[in-house]
Design a protein around this motif. Structure first.
Motif, PDB file in Angstrom:
ATOM      1  N   ARG A 202       0.826  -1.213   0.000  1.00  0.00           N
ATOM      2  CA  ARG A 202       0.000   0.000   0.000  1.00  0.00           C
ATOM      3  C   ARG A 202       0.860   1.263   0.000  1.00  0.00           C
ATOM      4  O   ARG A 202       0.357   2.360   0.214  1.00  0.00           O
ATOM      5  CB  ARG A 202      -0.928   0.010   1.210  1.00  0.00           C
ATOM      6  CG  ARG A 202      -1.974  -1.094   1.177  1.00  0.00           C
ATOM      7  CD  ARG A 202      -2.826  -1.092   2.445  1.00  0.00           C
ATOM      8  NE  ARG A 202      -3.867  -2.098   2.358  1.00  0.00           N
ATOM      9  CZ  ARG A 202      -5.085  -1.875   1.882  1.00  0.00           C
ATOM     10  NH1 ARG A 202      -5.406  -0.668   1.467  1.00  0.00           N
ATOM     11  NH2 ARG A 202      -5.977  -2.836   1.814  1.00  0.00           N
TER      12      ARG A 202
ATOM     13  N   GLY B 262      -0.319   4.325  -1.677  1.00  0.00           N
ATOM     14  CA  GLY B 262      -1.555   4.915  -1.183  1.00  0.00           C
ATOM     15  C   GLY B 262      -1.271   5.863  -0.031  1.00  0.00           C
ATOM     16  O   GLY B 262      -0.140   5.987   0.445  1.00  0.00           O
TER      17      GLY B 262
ATOM     18  N   GLU C 194      -8.316   5.549   1.644  1.00  0.00           N
ATOM     19  CA  GLU C 194      -8.652   4.522   0.654  1.00  0.00           C
ATOM     20  C   GLU C 194      -7.406   4.060  -0.111  1.00  0.00           C
ATOM     21  O   GLU C 194      -6.649   4.864  -0.655  1.00  0.00           O
ATOM     22  CB  GLU C 194      -9.687   5.064  -0.328  1.00  0.00           C
ATOM     23  CG  GLU C 194     -10.075   4.109  -1.436  1.00  0.00           C
ATOM     24  CD  GLU C 194     -10.901   2.927  -0.959  1.00  0.00           C
ATOM     25  OE1 GLU C 194     -10.956   1.924  -1.687  1.00  0.00           O
ATOM     26  OE2 GLU C 194     -11.491   3.010   0.149  1.00  0.00           O
ATOM     27  N   GLY C 195      -7.200   2.744  -0.113  1.00  0.00           N
ATOM     28  CA  GLY C 195      -6.052   2.173  -0.804  1.00  0.00           C
ATOM     29  C   GLY C 195      -4.760   2.264  -0.016  1.00  0.00           C
ATOM     30  O   GLY C 195      -3.715   1.811  -0.484  1.00  0.00           O
ATOM     31  N   GLY C 196      -4.824   2.832   1.179  1.00  0.00           N
ATOM     32  CA  GLY C 196      -3.619   3.012   1.988  1.00  0.00           C
ATOM     33  C   GLY C 196      -3.800   2.495   3.407  1.00  0.00           C
ATOM     34  O   GLY C 196      -4.426   1.450   3.629  1.00  0.00           O
TER      35      GLY C 196
END
Length: 436
Positions: A186, A189, A231-233
């Protein structure tokens, strides 16, 4: 992006699941090699190498947990994810404790599966040190304790399991969380951090989950929550023990459902976030006192990372001091950093450091401001008498004589505990008194 050379081992005894996974992976240009039993999966692993593995929990001749442990022991670089029955978080947690990279529930959601596979392939194809050219934070020190911490962080970075970071204030819990993020899939992100103790209780849910305009007094516009911002991280919740019980219930649901519902809305929004939390408190004791939900603690404490206090790694003080003095000089615009006289370094080596690395930084900042030469002597440190429990020798410029944070080395969390109040209340009173 995965290439046509990427290969996945898919282990499941249900024909329809195998076909669904094979087709989905093929559309991502990944070749699926299938196995229906534990023995067959081990044979495939011995015959060829893979970029990722997906395994069901229940197999005809054993458990997917056994396969995860086999992979962890014999193929540690291979990311493996567990396919679990819907809502069976206990199995998912058991799998991640055994070494699984992540999990996906049946019926398999294709978007969730694609996210998982994409993250796994980043682990398989990119070295952990890369981070898009960004400067990755470092944990300084050559002590055995820090070497072990760095090894564990590298291992945790390859997993999506929730991590709970423990340790006294000032030991570097947020730095550890940032390293886990920076070394994992991640890394590209966002890393979003929240100090739960610094947010008023009536606003913390809005901060975490967001709100719609008009959902409460003062909500003049829509606001995105931190779950969505991450989000995404990775979302890092520091001082998670400070969350009110009502918010703990909603946080538990967000973790279990991988979705949040902003205040004032009726629909949940899916979120793809890795959660890392931290506290200087003993959460087991907080659970026993009824201040923290046991089921939430079970969810966030899948893997625990303990950051050692500075007094347990005194050999790291010289390297830490050099780095901090260089940073202080850079911040102040000085041409060269100051250095510590041998006697000053020896005095620091014997100091108990209840405030840990943060206290060391404060001491060196004060010494730099007061020292009139390039060499910092013992007297410039203004350390307390070892026989005294108070900092009566500290210079008056550090704070007014009655400052409540002075005996605790300006550790706000420790000062709040001594005064029997929340950190938020302490910050308010310090501001009213003009104490910085």
């Amino acid at each position: 992006m995965p290439t046509d050379k990427a290969q996945a081992l898919v282990v499941d005894d249900e024909t329809d699941i195998l076909e669904l996974l094979r087709i989905t992976l093929a559309r991502m240009e990944i070749r699926a090699v299938t196995a229906t039993t534990l023995i067959e999966a081990r044979t495939r692993l011995a015959e060829q190498s893979f970029d990722l593995c997906l395994t069901d929990m229940k197999l005809p001749d054993g458990s997917g947990i056994e396969l995860i442990r086999h992979i962890a022991a014999h193929h540690p670089e291979l990311p493996v994810a567990m396919i679990t029955a819907y809502g069976n978080m206990d199995s998912a947690i058991e799998a991640m404790k055994a070494g699984a990279f992540d999990f996906v529930s049946k019926p398999v959601e294709l978007q969730r599966l694609r996210q998982l596979v994409g993250a796994a392939l980043k682990l398989a194809h990119r070295p952990g040190g890369e981070h898009g050219g960004e400067r990755v934070p470092q944990l300084l020190g050559d002590s055995l304790a820090m070497a072990q911490i760095r090894q564990l962080i590298a291992k945790l970075a390859r997993s999506q399991a929730p991590v709970f970071v423990t340790g006294e204030s000032g030991t570097g819990k947020e730095l550890a969380a940032r390293l886990i993020h920076a070394q994992g899939p991640r890394r590209d992100g966002p890393f979003v951090a929240l100090n739960c103790g610094a947010i008023p209780h009536d606003l913390v849910e809005s901060e975490l989950f967001g709100h719609k305009k008009g959902s409460f007094t003062g909500a003049s516009s829509d606001k995105q929550g931190l779950f969505q911002a991450a989000e995404g991280g990775t979302l890092f919740l520091d001082e998670v023990a400070e969350l009110p019980l009502q918010t703990q219930v909603k946080l538990l649901r967000a973790i279990q459902e991988k979705a949040v519902r902003p205040l004032g809305t009726q629909h949940e929004l899916p979120v793809d976030v890795r959660l890392i939390s931290a506290s200087h408190r003993d959460l087991n004791a907080e659970v026993e006192r009824g201040r923290f939900r046991q089921d939430l603690f079970y969810r966030i404490n899948v893997i625990e990372l303990r950051m050692p206090p500075l007094r347990e790694r005194r050999g790291d003080i010289p390297a830490l001091a050099d780095w901090l003095l260089a940073r202080i000089a850079e911040k102040s615009g000085a041409d060269t950093p100051r250095h510590l006289a041998p006697e000053a370094l020896a005095a620091l080596a014997h100091h108990p450091f209840p405030g840990n690395v943060r206290e060391l930084e404060n001491i060196l900042e004060r010494a730099t401001a007061l020292c009139e030469h390039s060499l910092i002597e013992v007297g410039d440190l203004y350390l307390p008498d070892p026989a005294s429990t108070h900092h009566d020798t500290a210079p008056e410029i550090t704070a007014p004589p009655t400052a409540p944070t002075e005996p605790t080395h300006w550790d706000h969390a420790a000062a709040a505990r001594r005064l029997g109040m929340s950190q938020r209340s302490l910050h308010y009173r310090l501001a009213r008194l003009g104490i910085e």
